[in-house]
Write a protein that holds these residues in place. Sequence first.
Motif, PDB file in Angstrom:
ATOM      1  N   LYS A   1       0.827  -1.207   0.000  1.00 39.99           N
ATOM      2  CA  LYS A   1       0.000   0.000   0.000  1.00 39.99           C
ATOM      3  C   LYS A   1       0.867   1.264   0.000  1.00 39.99           C
ATOM      4  O   LYS A   1       0.613   2.211  -0.758  1.00 39.99           O
ATOM      5  N   LEU A   2       1.881   1.278   0.847  1.00 37.84           N
ATOM      6  CA  LEU A   2       2.759   2.445   0.915  1.00 37.84           C
ATOM      7  C   LEU A   2       3.498   2.655  -0.404  1.00 37.84           C
ATOM      8  O   LEU A   2       3.626   3.787  -0.886  1.00 37.84           O
ATOM      9  N   MET A   3       3.986   1.559  -0.993  1.00 39.28           N
ATOM     10  CA  MET A   3       4.690   1.678  -2.268  1.00 39.28           C
ATOM     11  C   MET A   3       3.749   2.188  -3.358  1.00 39.28           C
ATOM     12  O   MET A   3       4.136   3.018  -4.191  1.00 39.28           O
ATOM     13  N   GLY A   4       2.504   1.705  -3.345  1.00 37.43           N
ATOM     14  CA  GLY A   4       1.538   2.144  -4.337  1.00 37.43           C
ATOM     15  C   GLY A   4       1.277   3.633  -4.245  1.00 37.43           C
ATOM     16  O   GLY A   4       1.213   4.338  -5.269  1.00 37.43           O
ATOM     17  N   ILE A   5       1.150   4.148  -3.018  1.00 35.24           N
ATOM     18  CA  ILE A   5       0.932   5.584  -2.807  1.00 35.24           C
ATOM     19  C   ILE A   5       2.144   6.380  -3.280  1.00 35.24           C
ATOM     20  O   ILE A   5       2.023   7.393  -3.971  1.00 35.24           O
ATOM     21  N   ALA A   6       3.340   5.905  -2.911  1.00 33.43           N
ATOM     22  CA  ALA A   6       4.563   6.622  -3.277  1.00 33.43           C
ATOM     23  C   ALA A   6       4.753   6.658  -4.790  1.00 33.43           C
ATOM     24  O   ALA A   6       5.098   7.700  -5.364  1.00 33.43           O
ATOM     25  N   ILE A   7       4.515   5.541  -5.442  1.00 29.50           N
ATOM     26  CA  ILE A   7       4.692   5.482  -6.898  1.00 29.50           C
ATOM     27  C   ILE A   7       3.689   6.386  -7.588  1.00 29.50           C
ATOM     28  O   ILE A   7       4.017   7.076  -8.569  1.00 29.50           O
ATOM     29  N   LYS A   8       2.463   6.420  -7.095  1.00 30.22           N
ATOM     30  CA  LYS A   8       1.439   7.278  -7.697  1.00 30.22           C
ATOM     31  C   LYS A   8       1.826   8.755  -7.595  1.00 30.22           C
ATOM     32  O   LYS A   8       1.589   9.543  -8.507  1.00 30.22           O
ATOM     33  N   LEU A   9       2.441   9.124  -6.472  1.00 31.86           N
ATOM     34  CA  LEU A   9       2.865  10.514  -6.293  1.00 31.86           C
ATOM     35  C   LEU A   9       4.001  10.876  -7.248  1.00 31.86           C
ATOM     36  O   LEU A   9       4.062  11.984  -7.773  1.00 31.86           O
ATOM     37  N   VAL A  10       4.893   9.917  -7.469  1.00 31.43           N
ATOM     38  CA  VAL A  10       6.056  10.185  -8.322  1.00 31.43           C
ATOM     39  C   VAL A  10       5.690  10.106  -9.795  1.00 31.43           C
ATOM     40  O   VAL A  10       6.087  10.962 -10.596  1.00 31.43           O
ATOM     41  N   SER A  11       4.929   9.077 -10.173  1.00 34.50           N
ATOM     42  CA  SER A  11       4.615   8.867 -11.592  1.00 34.50           C
ATOM     43  C   SER A  11       3.308   8.119 -11.695  1.00 34.50           C
ATOM     44  O   SER A  11       3.275   6.895 -11.604  1.00 34.50           O
ATOM     45  N   LYS A  12       2.229   8.849 -11.881  1.00 31.23           N
ATOM     46  CA  LYS A  12       0.902   8.260 -11.951  1.00 31.23           C
ATOM     47  C   LYS A  12       0.825   7.271 -13.114  1.00 31.23           C
ATOM     48  O   LYS A  12       1.249   7.547 -14.220  1.00 31.23           O
ATOM     49  N   GLY A  13       0.255   6.098 -12.826  1.00 30.31           N
ATOM     50  CA  GLY A  13       0.094   5.095 -13.865  1.00 30.31           C
ATOM     51  C   GLY A  13       1.280   4.162 -14.020  1.00 30.31           C
ATOM     52  O   GLY A  13       1.249   3.258 -14.844  1.00 30.31           O
ATOM     53  N   ARG A  14       2.331   4.352 -13.230  1.00 25.86           N
ATOM     54  CA  ARG A  14       3.498   3.474 -13.317  1.00 25.86           C
ATOM     55  C   ARG A  14       3.553   2.573 -12.095  1.00 25.86           C
ATOM     56  O   ARG A  14       2.851   2.757 -11.113  1.00 25.86           O
ATOM     57  N   GLY A  15       4.413   1.571 -12.143  1.00 29.08           N
ATOM     58  CA  GLY A  15       4.636   0.731 -10.973  1.00 29.08           C
ATOM     59  C   GLY A  15       3.507  -0.223 -10.667  1.00 29.08           C
ATOM     60  O   GLY A  15       3.243  -0.535  -9.517  1.00 29.08           O
TER      61      GLY A  15
END
Length: 451
Positions: free
Chosen positions: A12-26
């Motif tokens: 969950k934390l990784m998903g939030i962080a990735i969305k903040l950095v690059s939406k639609g990636r990860g």
Amino acid sequence: MMKFYFALWLAKLMGIAIKLVSKGRGTNLPGEKALAIDPDFVKHFKNIDYSKVVFITGTNGKSSTTNLVTHILKQNGKKIVSNLEGANLLGGIATSLAKEASLLGKLKADYYIFETDERYLPLIYAQLPAENMLITNLQKDQVQRNGDPDFIIRKLKEVVNPRMTLILNNEEPRSRFFEEIAHRSIYYSVANHAESFTKGGDYPTQACPKCHHDLRFDYYNVDSIGAFACDFCGFASKSTPDYLVTELNFSDKTFKLKDVVFHMPYDLPFMFYNYAGALAVCDALCGITPAAAAGAFENFKNIGGRFEVLTYKNKTIKYMRIKQENPDTLQSALNIMASDKSKKMVALGLYVVNDFVPHYINTFYAFDCDFKPLVDSNVERYLCFSEHVAYDTANRLVYDGVSKEVITIMDSDNISEIFAEIDKAETDNIYLITWISTFEKMKKFIEGGQN
């Protein structure tokens, strides 16, 4: 269970962080990390009713069909968990479940609609035993990974069982092959229409998946998909399938299914099977009738569209994205180009396939396709480019009667050189097939003010 909770919270934390950095990636990474901590991560989610889980798998069309099913269900007020970004391995599904679950791993949804990679389906099913599956088609694809379609049939036979309900493509023989294994089989189909076609005897048919004799196709709606029969064992497409798309009107962009009129969001022939399959899933498995589903077609936008238009100087460049390891999507693109009888230039940039080492050059699929309708459709000039495959592409055109004088061969991927050749065309009507990374560079070239 502590391993599961730790894996879930990290995902969950990784998903939030990735969305903040690059939406639609990860879309894979959080799930992959969670599975590294808890290898049975997907098994441990709570409240999943497996009778409400639908896998959508096959060579072509699984992303579009998943997107459309999810769209229809959401438009009808259903809570859906899905992997719309197209991350279709176990890690991608784990990411989607982690995102939607509570901090204790509880899920609340009406249906779970997952695109699933056909080769890795046994690994996914081992942790998420879905009771429903749609099989779009099983065709030649990614020989480096998949070998041949019979290998994929063997993989799916590890999963399909008498507890399953299958939604099967009535006109695709390998999809139909699984009908005798499942608890229940539902068939979707597309009627013969204005863009259906036949092939001459020079082009290979396929072996019957039951007796291995040659199949006879009365016509094709998409390459390798159409009304078929085996004259040896009697295996054949049904004359009265459960869900049949009829009355395809390309002028009005409409079709019918069960007497309901639908708007075509996309009028490309391969999309009609996606429409039929999606409507079969929604009606037969989810209780959303065709009449209730029709409104969702008005505002459906496919994710990761396969067709884009660029304007370059006074020219229109029509890009058709295909899987460059697959004859079926190439044939569909050729048919679309051939249907345009106005003067045009065709730029073909087929590439080395570099999914993983060792990279390989795969050109066999072009010889499974019929180029003759394109050749006879008023092409002013051909451009064959790419560092390694340009000459192979040109040879394929020559074999179908194209004069060498109208072919430009460029064993290069230099974007400015490609546009310099496009500049020379008298016509402003340009069709383009190439690798997505090259197309993205071409878009940046135009956006950078080079037009």
